[in-house]
Write a protein that holds these residues in place. Sequence first.
Motif, PDB file in Angstrom:
ATOM      1  N   GLY A 136       0.818  -1.207   0.000  1.00 41.49           N
ATOM      2  CA  GLY A 136       0.000   0.000   0.000  1.00 41.49           C
ATOM      3  C   GLY A 136       0.852   1.257   0.000  1.00 41.49           C
ATOM      4  N   LEU A 137       0.232   2.389  -0.349  1.00 42.45           N
ATOM      5  CA  LEU A 137       0.925   3.675  -0.301  1.00 42.45           C
ATOM      6  C   LEU A 137       1.039   4.135   1.138  1.00 42.45           C
ATOM      7  N   LEU A 138       2.212   4.626   1.533  1.00 39.84           N
ATOM      8  CA  LEU A 138       2.330   5.244   2.846  1.00 39.84           C
ATOM      9  C   LEU A 138       1.482   6.511   2.879  1.00 39.84           C
ATOM     10  N   GLU A 139       0.979   6.853   4.051  1.00 38.78           N
ATOM     11  CA  GLU A 139       0.152   8.041   4.189  1.00 38.78           C
ATOM     12  C   GLU A 139       0.900   9.299   3.749  1.00 38.78           C
ATOM     13  N   VAL A 140       2.198   9.356   4.024  1.00 40.64           N
ATOM     14  CA  VAL A 140       2.969  10.546   3.643  1.00 40.64           C
ATOM     15  C   VAL A 140       3.022  10.708   2.129  1.00 40.64           C
ATOM     16  N   LEU A 256      19.533  19.302  -2.135  1.00 39.92           N
ATOM     17  CA  LEU A 256      18.422  18.729  -1.385  1.00 39.92           C
ATOM     18  C   LEU A 256      18.225  19.508  -0.087  1.00 39.92           C
ATOM     19  N   ALA A 257      16.982  19.862   0.208  1.00 40.91           N
ATOM     20  CA  ALA A 257      16.618  20.397   1.523  1.00 40.91           C
ATOM     21  C   ALA A 257      15.891  19.286   2.263  1.00 40.91           C
ATOM     22  N   SER A 258      16.419  18.864   3.392  1.00 39.59           N
ATOM     23  CA  SER A 258      15.860  17.702   4.084  1.00 39.59           C
ATOM     24  C   SER A 258      14.923  18.112   5.209  1.00 39.59           C
ATOM     25  N   ASP A 259      13.966  17.221   5.506  1.00 36.81           N
ATOM     26  CA  ASP A 259      13.050  17.365   6.631  1.00 36.81           C
ATOM     27  C   ASP A 259      12.291  18.690   6.603  1.00 36.81           C
ATOM     28  N   CYS A 260      11.610  18.955   5.505  1.00 32.64           N
ATOM     29  CA  CYS A 260      10.861  20.200   5.351  1.00 32.64           C
ATOM     30  C   CYS A 260       9.432  20.033   5.862  1.00 32.64           C
ATOM     31  N   SER A 261       8.865  21.143   6.350  1.00 33.39           N
ATOM     32  CA  SER A 261       7.504  21.112   6.860  1.00 33.39           C
ATOM     33  C   SER A 261       6.580  22.062   6.111  1.00 33.39           C
ATOM     34  N   ALA A 319      13.403  18.281  -2.197  1.00 31.60           N
ATOM     35  CA  ALA A 319      13.136  18.368  -0.768  1.00 31.60           C
ATOM     36  C   ALA A 319      12.599  17.038  -0.265  1.00 31.60           C
ATOM     37  N   SER A 320      12.918  16.727   0.993  1.00 31.07           N
ATOM     38  CA  SER A 320      12.223  15.628   1.667  1.00 31.07           C
ATOM     39  C   SER A 320      11.257  16.249   2.669  1.00 31.07           C
ATOM     40  N   VAL A 321      10.083  15.639   2.814  1.00 31.77           N
ATOM     41  CA  VAL A 321       8.966  16.236   3.540  1.00 31.77           C
ATOM     42  C   VAL A 321       8.644  15.423   4.794  1.00 31.77           C
ATOM     43  N   ILE A 322       8.552  16.112   5.926  1.00 26.88           N
ATOM     44  CA  ILE A 322       8.222  15.460   7.195  1.00 26.88           C
ATOM     45  C   ILE A 322       6.797  14.909   7.134  1.00 26.88           C
ATOM     46  N   PRO A 323       6.602  13.641   7.442  1.00 25.16           N
ATOM     47  CA  PRO A 323       5.240  13.088   7.468  1.00 25.16           C
ATOM     48  C   PRO A 323       4.338  13.876   8.410  1.00 25.16           C
ATOM     49  N   THR A 433      14.353  13.160  16.639  1.00 23.13           N
ATOM     50  CA  THR A 433      14.695  11.793  16.247  1.00 23.13           C
ATOM     51  C   THR A 433      13.511  10.848  16.422  1.00 23.13           C
ATOM     52  N   GLY A 434      12.323  11.392  16.603  1.00 21.51           N
ATOM     53  CA  GLY A 434      11.119  10.581  16.722  1.00 21.51           C
ATOM     54  C   GLY A 434      10.079  11.035  15.724  1.00 21.51           C
ATOM     55  N   GLN A 435       8.821  10.986  16.132  1.00 24.27           N
ATOM     56  CA  GLN A 435       7.732  11.392  15.247  1.00 24.27           C
ATOM     57  C   GLN A 435       7.465  12.895  15.364  1.00 24.27           C
ATOM     58  N   VAL A 436       6.900  13.448  14.292  1.00 21.57           N
ATOM     59  CA  VAL A 436       6.514  14.854  14.247  1.00 21.57           C
ATOM     60  C   VAL A 436       4.997  14.912  14.200  1.00 21.57           C
ATOM     61  N   VAL A 437       4.384  15.612  15.146  1.00 21.56           N
ATOM     62  CA  VAL A 437       2.927  15.657  15.239  1.00 21.56           C
ATOM     63  C   VAL A 437       2.443  17.098  15.226  1.00 21.56           C
TER      64      VAL A 437
END
Length: 516
Positions: A136-140, A256-261, A319-323, A433-437
């Motif tokens: 399945g596709l990840l939600e992100v 690359l810009a990493s961990d973008c919100s 860019a990589s995008v924070i879930p 280093t964990g989840q982003v909510v």
Amino acid sequence: MTDVDPTEHTVDELADELETIDDEDVLQAVLEAEQAGQDRATAREAVHRRLEAIGAIESADGDGGAGVTADSDDTEGEYEETKEDVGEDAEGEEIDQQVEDGDEGHPETRDKKHVRALEDGDYGDMWVFCETQAGGLLEVSKEMLGKARELMDDFAEEYGDEERVVAFLMGDDCEELAAECIAYGADVAVYHDDPRLERFLHEPYTEIAAHMARGQGTAESTDWREYDEPRYILFPATNNGRDLSAKVQAELDSGLASDCSDLFIEEEEVSNPVKTGEPGVKKTFEKVLHMKRPDFSGFEYSTILCLDNPGRDFHPQGASVIPGSFDPIEPDYDREGLVIEHDMELDEDWFRVEITEWDRLEAGVDLTGHEVIVCLGRGIADDPTRGMELGLELVDAFEDAELGITRGIVTSSYEFEGHVERYSREERQIGETGQVVAPDLYVAAGVSGAVQHKVGMDESETIVAINTDPEATVRDFSDYFVEGDLFEVLPRLTEAVKEGEMAPEMVADGSGGDDE
């Protein structure tokens, strides 16, 4: 002394003047004058190219005449030739390096050639890597498709150019997932199907993604596009997505810009001479992807731009995008789009390691998407088990809530009784280093407010902190601060929620509590 004074010319004018010079000594004099004056990287490079052209120095493919090698250490990462120029050499021909004096006894070092990105290439569309897992596709992946759809719809309105959202994915039996990408906002979905790609593998995933991005393959799999490389490309900031994003962007010779919100597209005016070609000049870059990410302090956000240098294109802008940063759109399974099967011969060497046996772990805890998060910190130290129980009781009082913890609990030596022990594991950790909510309501009980934790919850709509220390850092970024012992405050808060005196929306609009 040279007749050409580089300080009197722009880089483009200087390049034209150099075309008329065939004397190595004159060119070297121009180079020395540039270094003593403005010392523009692009100007030095223009001289090096002319020296190559007349055979005074070796070219990157080794066909030049004798002489000194062009200095590449101070050219802002700009390399000598395009991949199209060097052909197979671009795959990494090794070049022997001479052992320096005084390095006797050390093995001879070797280095690889770099390739230069396209010059004046054609770029188009926003590509989104849609990561899959367990069929399945990840939600992100759905979240990024929704954001890409929004960005490219705005792009069409702003610039009058209708460019597409292109999903790309790979795996085993993934054609249906490609079609699902269309429902979630993609105009085109390109997929590569192979049983060996069921699980993420570094080399084949990188090679396939770069091959797709360059538009390589059979005419049947590439005739839907007319550009050299994507204009933009997004990856999920998951373990696999972070890995792939760095490798693919390096392969495509871009940034690359990493961990973008957050992401948005607009023009940008800059005066950096590395980008304009000379000091004192301003240049406007259009269609720039602005990539926002939390900085290392956790208190500020940085906006990353991927801007070209003169004569040097940096594409795709990546860019990589924070879930959890964006909301997916409602899927429309009647939506029309192209589903393209990618064609590429996969090298057997890419599958040197064979996984013959494996176990699939139980699904981890996903803290994203809940209305309420109750997070416990080291404040539970006096009675860890009771503290965990109180946090769970508050979670149960809400209709849509989950329990999170700080890294302090994960790394502590607290002893929990068996019925709550599983809630102390790393899978519930919130932070850098964990989840982003980003819930409607975030209750931080006994949380100090370290910047690493703040990164993981700063986008929450309303933050309520409970702490015995009135000087705790968490107070600085909380909407409501309760000075008190969580062992006393949490039961009262739970009772209020159960009796209907406290709900997420009441706290959000300020009607459900007092700022203490």
